[in-house]
Motif scaffolding. Structure first.
Motif, mmCIF file in Angstrom:
data_model
loop_
_atom_site.group_PDB
_atom_site.id
_atom_site.type_symbol
_atom_site.label_atom_id
_atom_site.label_comp_id
_atom_site.label_asym_id
_atom_site.label_seq_id
_atom_site.Cartn_x
_atom_site.Cartn_y
_atom_site.Cartn_z
ATOM 1 N N MET A 1 -89.534 -47.529 10.041
ATOM 2 C CA MET A 1 -90.825 -46.313 9.408
ATOM 3 C C MET A 1 -91.400 -47.857 10.621
ATOM 4 S SD MET A 1 -93.648 -45.743 6.704
ATOM 5 C CE MET A 1 -94.018 -46.895 6.461
ATOM 6 N N ASP A 2 -92.826 -46.593 12.115
ATOM 7 C CA ASP A 2 -92.910 -47.693 12.136
ATOM 8 C C ASP A 2 -94.385 -48.010 11.837
ATOM 9 O OD1 ASP A 2 -94.217 -48.912 15.079
ATOM 10 O OD2 ASP A 2 -93.724 -47.232 15.796
ATOM 11 N N GLU A 3 -94.253 -49.178 11.412
ATOM 12 C CA GLU A 3 -95.966 -49.860 10.828
ATOM 13 C C GLU A 3 -96.951 -50.669 12.186
ATOM 14 O OE1 GLU A 3 -94.767 -51.575 6.879
ATOM 15 O OE2 GLU A 3 -93.699 -52.721 8.081
ATOM 16 N N ARG A 4 -96.905 -49.796 12.983
ATOM 17 C CA ARG A 4 -97.786 -51.096 14.523
ATOM 18 C C ARG A 4 -99.274 -49.361 14.001
ATOM 19 N NH1 ARG A 4 -95.483 -49.349 19.725
ATOM 20 N NH2 ARG A 4 -94.625 -47.824 18.616
ATOM 21 N N LEU A 5 -99.880 -50.258 13.868
ATOM 22 C CA LEU A 5 -101.232 -49.554 14.157
ATOM 23 C C LEU A 5 -101.635 -49.668 16.108
ATOM 24 C CD1 LEU A 5 -102.884 -51.202 10.564
ATOM 25 C CD2 LEU A 5 -102.109 -48.741 11.222
ATOM 26 N N PHE A 6 -103.051 -48.897 16.349
ATOM 27 C CA PHE A 6 -102.954 -48.549 17.993
ATOM 28 C C PHE A 6 -104.857 -48.478 16.811
ATOM 29 C CE2 PHE A 6 -98.842 -47.015 17.466
ATOM 30 C CZ PHE A 6 -98.381 -47.402 18.668
ATOM 31 N N PHE A 7 -105.253 -49.654 18.004
ATOM 32 C CA PHE A 7 -106.959 -49.864 18.363
ATOM 33 C C PHE A 7 -107.457 -49.510 19.174
ATOM 34 C CE2 PHE A 7 -107.540 -52.525 13.883
ATOM 35 C CZ PHE A 7 -107.162 -51.344 13.350
ATOM 36 N N PRO A 8 -108.378 -48.140 19.250
ATOM 37 C CA PRO A 8 -108.654 -47.610 21.050
ATOM 38 C C PRO A 8 -109.331 -49.185 21.445
ATOM 39 C CG PRO A 8 -109.172 -45.603 19.559
ATOM 40 C CD PRO A 8 -108.278 -47.075 18.847
ATOM 41 N N ALA A 9 -110.707 -49.652 20.764
ATOM 42 C CA ALA A 9 -111.429 -50.463 21.406
ATOM 43 C C ALA A 9 -110.266 -51.975 21.956
ATOM 44 C CB ALA A 9 -112.014 -50.984 19.984
ATOM 45 N N THR A 10 -109.102 -51.540 20.939
ATOM 46 C CA THR A 10 -108.464 -53.125 21.971
ATOM 47 C C THR A 10 -107.766 -52.765 23.348
ATOM 48 O OG1 THR A 10 -108.022 -53.524 19.599
ATOM 49 C CG2 THR A 10 -106.520 -54.196 20.568
ATOM 50 N N GLU A 11 -107.088 -51.398 23.009
ATOM 51 C CA GLU A 11 -106.308 -50.994 24.373
ATOM 52 C C GLU A 11 -107.306 -51.683 25.736
ATOM 53 O OE1 GLU A 11 -103.909 -47.121 26.445
ATOM 54 O OE2 GLU A 11 -104.624 -47.435 24.145
ATOM 55 N N ARG A 12 -108.879 -50.667 24.931
ATOM 56 C CA ARG A 12 -110.202 -50.687 25.747
ATOM 57 C C ARG A 12 -109.976 -52.274 26.894
ATOM 58 N NH1 ARG A 12 -112.445 -46.866 23.288
ATOM 59 N NH2 ARG A 12 -113.244 -48.294 21.844
ATOM 60 N N ASN A 13 -109.919 -53.472 25.497
ATOM 61 C CA ASN A 13 -110.629 -54.316 26.189
ATOM 62 C C ASN A 13 -110.140 -55.536 25.979
ATOM 63 O OD1 ASN A 13 -110.657 -55.586 23.185
ATOM 64 N ND2 ASN A 13 -112.143 -54.459 22.054
ATOM 65 N N ARG A 14 -108.780 -55.651 25.930
ATOM 66 C CA ARG A 14 -107.407 -56.527 26.503
ATOM 67 C C ARG A 14 -108.001 -57.445 27.688
ATOM 68 N NH1 ARG A 14 -102.633 -52.761 24.504
ATOM 69 N NH2 ARG A 14 -102.540 -52.010 26.202
ATOM 70 N N GLY A 15 -107.589 -56.480 28.121
ATOM 71 C CA GLY A 15 -107.712 -56.722 30.158
ATOM 72 C C GLY A 15 -109.218 -57.503 30.325
ATOM 73 N N PRO A 16 -110.056 -57.166 30.007
ATOM 74 C CA PRO A 16 -111.476 -57.933 30.376
ATOM 75 C C PRO A 16 -111.242 -59.809 29.850
ATOM 76 C CG PRO A 16 -112.061 -55.816 29.850
ATOM 77 C CD PRO A 16 -109.889 -55.555 29.763
ATOM 78 N N ILE A 17 -110.775 -59.366 28.190
ATOM 79 C CA ILE A 17 -110.951 -60.719 27.341
ATOM 80 C C ILE A 17 -109.478 -61.398 27.454
ATOM 81 C CG2 ILE A 17 -110.277 -61.447 24.962
ATOM 82 C CD1 ILE A 17 -111.505 -59.130 23.896
ATOM 83 N N GLY A 18 -108.895 -60.813 28.289
ATOM 84 C CA GLY A 18 -107.790 -61.536 28.866
ATOM 85 C C GLY A 18 -108.386 -62.124 30.303
ATOM 86 N N GLU A 19 -108.584 -61.770 31.309
ATOM 87 C CA GLU A 19 -109.215 -62.183 31.497
ATOM 88 C C GLU A 19 -110.023 -63.643 31.464
ATOM 89 O OE1 GLU A 19 -109.176 -61.636 35.870
ATOM 90 O OE2 GLU A 19 -107.434 -60.865 34.363
ATOM 91 N N VAL A 20 -110.948 -63.607 30.583
ATOM 92 C CA VAL A 20 -111.797 -64.451 29.967
ATOM 93 C C VAL A 20 -111.462 -65.687 29.833
ATOM 94 C CG1 VAL A 20 -114.052 -65.741 28.477
ATOM 95 C CG2 VAL A 20 -113.935 -63.412 29.482
ATOM 96 N N LEU A 21 -110.381 -65.435 29.126
ATOM 97 C CA LEU A 21 -108.713 -66.431 28.066
ATOM 98 C C LEU A 21 -108.183 -67.058 29.408
ATOM 99 C CD1 LEU A 21 -107.468 -64.521 25.272
ATOM 100 C CD2 LEU A 21 -108.601 -66.396 25.366
ATOM 101 N N SER A 22 -107.500 -66.692 30.614
ATOM 102 C CA SER A 22 -107.637 -67.095 32.031
ATOM 103 C C SER A 22 -108.371 -67.974 32.149
ATOM 104 C CB SER A 22 -106.419 -65.768 32.961
ATOM 105 O OG SER A 22 -108.272 -65.340 33.462
ATOM 106 N N LYS A 23 -109.688 -68.267 32.202
ATOM 107 C CA LYS A 23 -110.332 -69.122 32.769
ATOM 108 C C LYS A 23 -110.354 -70.299 31.741
ATOM 109 C CE LYS A 23 -114.015 -65.782 35.247
ATOM 110 N NZ LYS A 23 -112.797 -64.596 35.281
ATOM 111 N N ILE A 24 -110.040 -70.076 30.627
ATOM 112 C CA ILE A 24 -110.482 -71.440 29.675
ATOM 113 C C ILE A 24 -109.390 -72.397 28.995
ATOM 114 C CG2 ILE A 24 -112.725 -70.997 29.117
ATOM 115 C CD1 ILE A 24 -112.144 -69.182 27.227
ATOM 116 N N LEU A 25 -107.796 -71.153 28.862
ATOM 117 C CA LEU A 25 -107.321 -71.632 28.064
ATOM 118 C C LEU A 25 -106.512 -72.678 28.354
ATOM 119 C CD1 LEU A 25 -104.937 -67.908 26.764
ATOM 120 C CD2 LEU A 25 -106.201 -69.558 25.665
#
Length: 205
Positions: A1-25
């Motif tokens: 059984m696939d127990e993965r959950l899918f959150f639409p907001a996560t799919e939308r914002n992970r790119g922009p959040i990743g861009e911020v992280l790329s500046k500071i990580l």
């Protein structure tokens, strides 16, 4: 059984959040993600920043199952640790000595408006104990600024949160920053994000 959950907001914002992280990580070390939810952010950022050890966490067992399922699905079992059962208000947090010594940053995405205010206070207090000078805590989500909502949609969202739970709600960035200052942080940078959200970087003094 696939127990993965899918959150639409996560799919939308992970790119922009990743861009911020790329500046500071940092170039390496451990990053602790608080309230990781479905795990979609965690695996995305682990893949994007392979030299970082991305440690997810969540107090909800169904979310931890989803995180583990995402780690397996993306073929990251050998690289990415399993999620921690971590409730910010239960302290000290369940972190090993090795993890504490290698911790470089803490990330919290979309938690503080859907949890009691005491969770925000506890997160800053424990983060202040764990992080060293110049390391940082990043918060992402909707915020009021100067006591006012930044958009009508955020005002409506705030009302809907309070209907669900009167201890929830969109927080004022000035009030959040005061808690950060009390725990040894300075409000270092604010990034405007899509959908009237902010990424706020608090740096340990």
């Amino acid at each position: 059984m696939d127990e993965r959950l899918f959150f639409p907001a996560t799919e939308r914002n992970r790119g922009p959040i990743g861009e911020v992280l790329s500046k500071i990580l940092p170039s390496n070390g451990f990053v602790l993600e608080i309230a990781s939810g479905s795990g979609e952010h965690g695996v995305t950022f682990q893949e994007r920043f392979p030299n970082i050890h991305w440690q997810t966490s969540d107090p909800d067992p169904s979310y931890r199952k989803s995180i583990s399922a995402w780690i397996k699905h993306q073929g990251l079992i050998a690289k990415m640790p399993q999620p921690l059962d971590l409730d910010v208000q239960k302290r000290p947090w369940p972190l090993t000595y090795e993890f504490r010594s290698s911790l470089k940053a803490i990330v919290c995405i979309n938690m503080i408006h859907i949890s009691p205010w005491g969770c925000t206070q506890a997160m800053f207090e424990e983060s202040g104990n764990l992080l060293k000078e110049d390391q940082w805590l990043m918060l992402y989500g909707p915020f009021k600024r100067n006591g006012e909502h930044t958009s009508e949609s955020n005002a409506r969202f705030d009302q809907s949160l309070k209907v669900q739970n009167p201890t929830w709600g969109v927080r004022d960035l000035d009030v959040v920053s005061e808690v950060g200052i009390k725990n040894g942080f300075e409000n270092h940078d604010v990034f405007e994000m899509p959908a009237n959200n902010l990424s706020v970087i608090f740096q340990k003094r």
